[in-house]
Motif scaffolding. Structure first.
Motif, PDB file in Angstrom:
ATOM      1  N   ALA A  83      75.971  89.608  43.794  1.00  0.00           N
ATOM      2  CA  ALA A  83      76.765  90.841  43.706  1.00  0.00           C
ATOM      3  C   ALA A  83      77.942  90.671  42.741  1.00  0.00           C
ATOM      4  O   ALA A  83      78.366  91.629  42.074  1.00  0.00           O
ATOM      5  CB  ALA A  83      77.259  91.263  45.085  1.00  0.00           C
ATOM      6  N   ALA A  84      78.490  89.444  42.688  1.00  0.00           N
ATOM      7  CA  ALA A  84      79.615  89.216  41.764  1.00  0.00           C
ATOM      8  C   ALA A  84      79.154  89.368  40.317  1.00  0.00           C
ATOM      9  O   ALA A  84      79.847  89.950  39.469  1.00  0.00           O
ATOM     10  CB  ALA A  84      80.188  87.820  42.001  1.00  0.00           C
TER      11      ALA A  84
ATOM     12  N   GLY B  72      78.604  93.018  39.644  1.00  0.00           N
ATOM     13  CA  GLY B  72      79.871  93.698  39.373  1.00  0.00           C
ATOM     14  C   GLY B  72      80.346  93.483  37.957  1.00  0.00           C
ATOM     15  O   GLY B  72      80.836  94.420  37.296  1.00  0.00           O
ATOM     16  N   GLU B  73      80.202  92.253  37.467  1.00  0.00           N
ATOM     17  CA  GLU B  73      80.610  91.997  36.079  1.00  0.00           C
ATOM     18  C   GLU B  73      79.725  92.753  35.097  1.00  0.00           C
ATOM     19  O   GLU B  73      80.201  93.286  34.089  1.00  0.00           O
ATOM     20  CB  GLU B  73      80.560  90.494  35.806  1.00  0.00           C
ATOM     21  CG  GLU B  73      81.122  90.129  34.439  1.00  0.00           C
ATOM     22  CD  GLU B  73      81.194  88.622  34.250  1.00  0.00           C
ATOM     23  OE1 GLU B  73      81.520  88.210  33.114  1.00  0.00           O
ATOM     24  OE2 GLU B  73      80.927  87.870  35.204  1.00  0.00           O
ATOM     25  N   VAL B  74      78.437  92.816  35.428  1.00  0.00           N
ATOM     26  CA  VAL B  74      77.529  93.595  34.587  1.00  0.00           C
ATOM     27  C   VAL B  74      77.928  95.069  34.601  1.00  0.00           C
ATOM     28  O   VAL B  74      77.905  95.762  33.577  1.00  0.00           O
ATOM     29  CB  VAL B  74      76.068  93.414  35.047  1.00  0.00           C
ATOM     30  CG1 VAL B  74      75.141  94.392  34.319  1.00  0.00           C
ATOM     31  CG2 VAL B  74      75.611  91.984  34.825  1.00  0.00           C
ATOM     32  N   GLY B  75      78.299  95.579  35.787  1.00  0.00           N
ATOM     33  CA  GLY B  75      78.740  96.974  35.894  1.00  0.00           C
ATOM     34  C   GLY B  75      79.975  97.240  35.045  1.00  0.00           C
ATOM     35  O   GLY B  75      80.068  98.290  34.377  1.00  0.00           O
ATOM     36  N   ARG B  76      80.939  96.314  35.072  1.00  0.00           N
ATOM     37  CA  ARG B  76      82.144  96.491  34.245  1.00  0.00           C
ATOM     38  C   ARG B  76      81.802  96.495  32.762  1.00  0.00           C
ATOM     39  O   ARG B  76      82.347  97.284  31.973  1.00  0.00           O
ATOM     40  CB  ARG B  76      83.149  95.381  34.567  1.00  0.00           C
ATOM     41  CG  ARG B  76      83.822  95.527  35.917  1.00  0.00           C
ATOM     42  CD  ARG B  76      84.987  94.571  36.061  1.00  0.00           C
ATOM     43  NE  ARG B  76      84.543  93.173  36.032  1.00  0.00           N
ATOM     44  CZ  ARG B  76      84.160  92.483  37.101  1.00  0.00           C
ATOM     45  NH1 ARG B  76      84.126  93.083  38.298  1.00  0.00           N
ATOM     46  NH2 ARG B  76      83.795  91.230  36.999  1.00  0.00           N
TER      47      ARG B  76
ATOM     48  N   LYS C  26      84.913  82.756  46.017  1.00  0.00           N
ATOM     49  CA  LYS C  26      83.698  83.499  46.343  1.00  0.00           C
ATOM     50  C   LYS C  26      82.439  82.650  46.186  1.00  0.00           C
ATOM     51  O   LYS C  26      81.333  83.189  46.237  1.00  0.00           O
ATOM     52  CB  LYS C  26      83.568  84.767  45.487  1.00  0.00           C
ATOM     53  CG  LYS C  26      84.684  85.773  45.724  1.00  0.00           C
ATOM     54  CD  LYS C  26      84.458  87.012  44.905  1.00  0.00           C
ATOM     55  CE  LYS C  26      85.559  88.027  45.139  1.00  0.00           C
ATOM     56  NZ  LYS C  26      85.338  89.281  44.351  1.00  0.00           N
ATOM     57  N   ARG C  27      82.610  81.345  45.999  1.00  0.00           N
ATOM     58  CA  ARG C  27      81.438  80.470  45.945  1.00  0.00           C
ATOM     59  C   ARG C  27      81.364  79.602  47.214  1.00  0.00           C
ATOM     60  O   ARG C  27      82.378  79.298  47.842  1.00  0.00           O
ATOM     61  CB  ARG C  27      81.470  79.585  44.696  1.00  0.00           C
ATOM     62  CG  ARG C  27      81.157  80.355  43.418  1.00  0.00           C
ATOM     63  CD  ARG C  27      81.119  79.448  42.221  1.00  0.00           C
ATOM     64  NE  ARG C  27      80.792  80.209  40.996  1.00  0.00           N
ATOM     65  CZ  ARG C  27      80.764  79.678  39.776  1.00  0.00           C
ATOM     66  NH1 ARG C  27      81.049  78.380  39.618  1.00  0.00           N
ATOM     67  NH2 ARG C  27      80.453  80.425  38.763  1.00  0.00           N
TER      68      ARG C  27
ATOM     69  N   GLY D 114      72.280  87.501  51.565  1.00  0.00           N
ATOM     70  CA  GLY D 114      71.519  88.226  50.557  1.00  0.00           C
ATOM     71  C   GLY D 114      71.166  87.360  49.358  1.00  0.00           C
ATOM     72  O   GLY D 114      71.112  86.121  49.433  1.00  0.00           O
ATOM     73  N   ASP D 115      70.951  88.062  48.228  1.00  0.00           N
ATOM     74  CA  ASP D 115      70.512  87.388  47.010  1.00  0.00           C
ATOM     75  C   ASP D 115      71.662  86.578  46.441  1.00  0.00           C
ATOM     76  O   ASP D 115      72.815  87.049  46.363  1.00  0.00           O
ATOM     77  CB  ASP D 115      70.040  88.428  45.995  1.00  0.00           C
ATOM     78  CG  ASP D 115      69.280  87.776  44.846  1.00  0.00           C
ATOM     79  OD1 ASP D 115      68.963  86.574  44.957  1.00  0.00           O
ATOM     80  OD2 ASP D 115      69.018  88.474  43.846  1.00  0.00           O
ATOM     81  N   VAL D 116      71.373  85.333  46.035  1.00  0.00           N
ATOM     82  CA  VAL D 116      72.413  84.434  45.528  1.00  0.00           C
ATOM     83  C   VAL D 116      71.923  83.738  44.263  1.00  0.00           C
ATOM     84  O   VAL D 116      70.730  83.704  43.966  1.00  0.00           O
ATOM     85  CB  VAL D 116      72.806  83.370  46.577  1.00  0.00           C
ATOM     86  CG1 VAL D 116      73.410  84.014  47.809  1.00  0.00           C
ATOM     87  CG2 VAL D 116      71.585  82.502  46.947  1.00  0.00           C
ATOM     88  N   ILE D 117      72.906  83.204  43.546  1.00  0.00           N
ATOM     89  CA  ILE D 117      72.633  82.308  42.422  1.00  0.00           C
ATOM     90  C   ILE D 117      73.036  80.924  42.885  1.00  0.00           C
ATOM     91  O   ILE D 117      74.184  80.715  43.328  1.00  0.00           O
ATOM     92  CB  ILE D 117      73.435  82.721  41.178  1.00  0.00           C
ATOM     93  CG1 ILE D 117      73.023  84.126  40.737  1.00  0.00           C
ATOM     94  CG2 ILE D 117      73.206  81.722  40.048  1.00  0.00           C
ATOM     95  CD1 ILE D 117      73.865  84.642  39.590  1.00  0.00           C
TER      96      ILE D 117
END
Length: 412
Positions: free
Chosen positions: A116-117, A120-124, A73-74, A94-97
């Motif tokens: 977004a990845a 998602g980790e923050v959401g978990r 995913k990178r 979109g927004d990226v690091i």
């Protein structure tokens, strides 16, 4: 109370979760974001180092060879001077690091990861924190319910105990709950129950004693008044009225003595008095009752004997013994006064069957009686005798002989 405890506990837990949970969410979000940024930067530097080593050794560089060096995913882009750009992975929208690194051979490496990845980790992480918070709320509610039941049940029990006391049931429960404050309340209620029980017992005892002690004197007074109504001789009326008034005074003394004895059985008002006068007084009062039964009551012994006691109490003791002989004895009842050592003694004997062998020394206990009587008279008589420092004994069981021992007054 149970609902208040649950609400207060839940409020405290929610405040703790809001403060510490919110802080934890902020810290974890920043930590995850920083960790992702550091990972991307580290990967860009590592990829630049690999490209440098291949350029120096003039090895072939392609996207396929570097594919395993990039995390899923990178996206990575390698710009080498004089060569076409090498792209690895799919460029995110979109927004990226992102992170950039420059190699020693002049190449440029760009690594990007979709934000977004990280989200998602923050959401978990937030889900985990939320689950822990929910478990904490559930545990707090269960604990509050348990504590509420632990406190509410004893309070309900104590309320029932207080209600029982108010309804006239003074039995102590002797039940404790493991909570110092509640146990203190239980101690107070049990102490109150014991005091109420003692007061009720004293009242019942006073009522029984008064009923027993006043029954016969009132009967004698009633007979005396009947005689007054049946005679027309003024002199006889005066004589009988004088005797009736004396009996009323003695009844008043009996009542006062019973009340005093109910408050403190050891309270006495001993004085020196003529013992024979009290004996003669009892003979006059009881002679009509014995005459109606076809029996006689006589007196013998010393007539100059003085004792130290309460005259009214001595009269009540003798009345109890004489009544006992009238009800349970037989033949002639004899009262005899004598001296033994420094004590004055009044013996009351009859010619009846005496005290049954199975009663013995228990004859002075309350509710103990050889026949269908109350069993109170001798017990009251013993208490009255002991209140003045004397004693009442059964000298001979068959035929029955009772002895009242009193302190002898010094001779003038």
């Amino acid at each position: 109370m149970r609902r208040r405890l649950i609400n207060s506990t839940l409020a405290v837990v929610l405040v703790v979760i809001a403060v510490f949970g919110g802080t934890l969410v902020i810290v974890e979000t920043r930590t995850i974001t920083n960790s992702a940024q550091e990972s991307v930067e580290s990967e860009a530097l590592r990829l630049a180092s690999i490209v440098d080593s291949r350029l120096i050794s003039e090895e072939r560089i392609s996207a396929g060879l570097l594919q395993d060096q990039i995390a899923a995913k990178r996206y990575a882009r390698i710009d080498i001077p004089g060569r076409a750009a090498i792209e690895i992975g799919e460029r995110p929208d979109g927004d990226v690091i992102e992170a950039r690194a420059t190699g020693e051979e002049g190449e440029s490496v760009l690594v990007q990861e979709p934000r977004a990845a990280v989200t998602g980790e923050v959401g978990r992480t937030l889900m985990i924190i939320g689950g822990v918070a929910l478990l904490a709320v559930v545990a707090a509610v269960l604990l509050a319910v348990r504590q509420g039941n632990r406190l509410a049940a004893p309070l309900t029990d104590l309320a029932e105990t207080a209600e029982r006391l108010g309804s006239g049931d003074p039995r102590p429960r002797h039940k404790r709950y493991g909570v110092p404050e509640l146990d203190r309340v239980a101690d107070v209620l049990d102490g109150s129950a014991e005091r109420i029980a003692r007061m009720l017992t004293a009242e019942r005892r006073l009522a029984a004693d008064a009923s027993h002690q006043l029954r016969t004197p009132l009967t004698a007074l009633s007979m005396r008044l009947d005689e007054i109504t049946l005679t027309e001789d003024l002199e006889t009326v005066r004589e009988e009225a004088t005797i009736a008034l004396a009996q009323v005074e003695r009844l008043t003394d009996v009542v006062e003595r019973l009340l005093t004895n109910a408050r403190d059985p050891r309270t006495g008002s001993a004085v020196a008095f003529d013992l024979y006068e009290v004996v003669k007084q009892q003979l006059e009062e009881w002679r009509p009752a014995y005459r109606s039964e076809g029996r006689a009551i006589v007196c013998s012994g010393r007539r100059d004997l003085r004792a130290v006691a309460t005259p009214g109490a001595v009269a009540q003791v003798l009345a109890a013994l004489i009544e006992n002989s009238l009800m349970h004895g037989g033949g002639t009842v004899a009262l005899r006064t004598r001296v033994t050592g420094n004590q004055a003694v009044v013996e009351v004997a009859d010619e009846g069957p005496g005290v049954p062998a199975d009663l013995g020394a228990r004859i002075f206990e309350r509710t103990i009686s050889g026949r269908n009587s109350t069993g109170i008279g001798l017990a009251v008589a013993r208490d009255l005798a002991e209140a003045d420092g004397g004693r009442l004994e059964l000298l001979q069981p068959q035929p029955a002989v009772f002895g009242l021992f009193l302190s002898r007054a010094p001779e003038d």
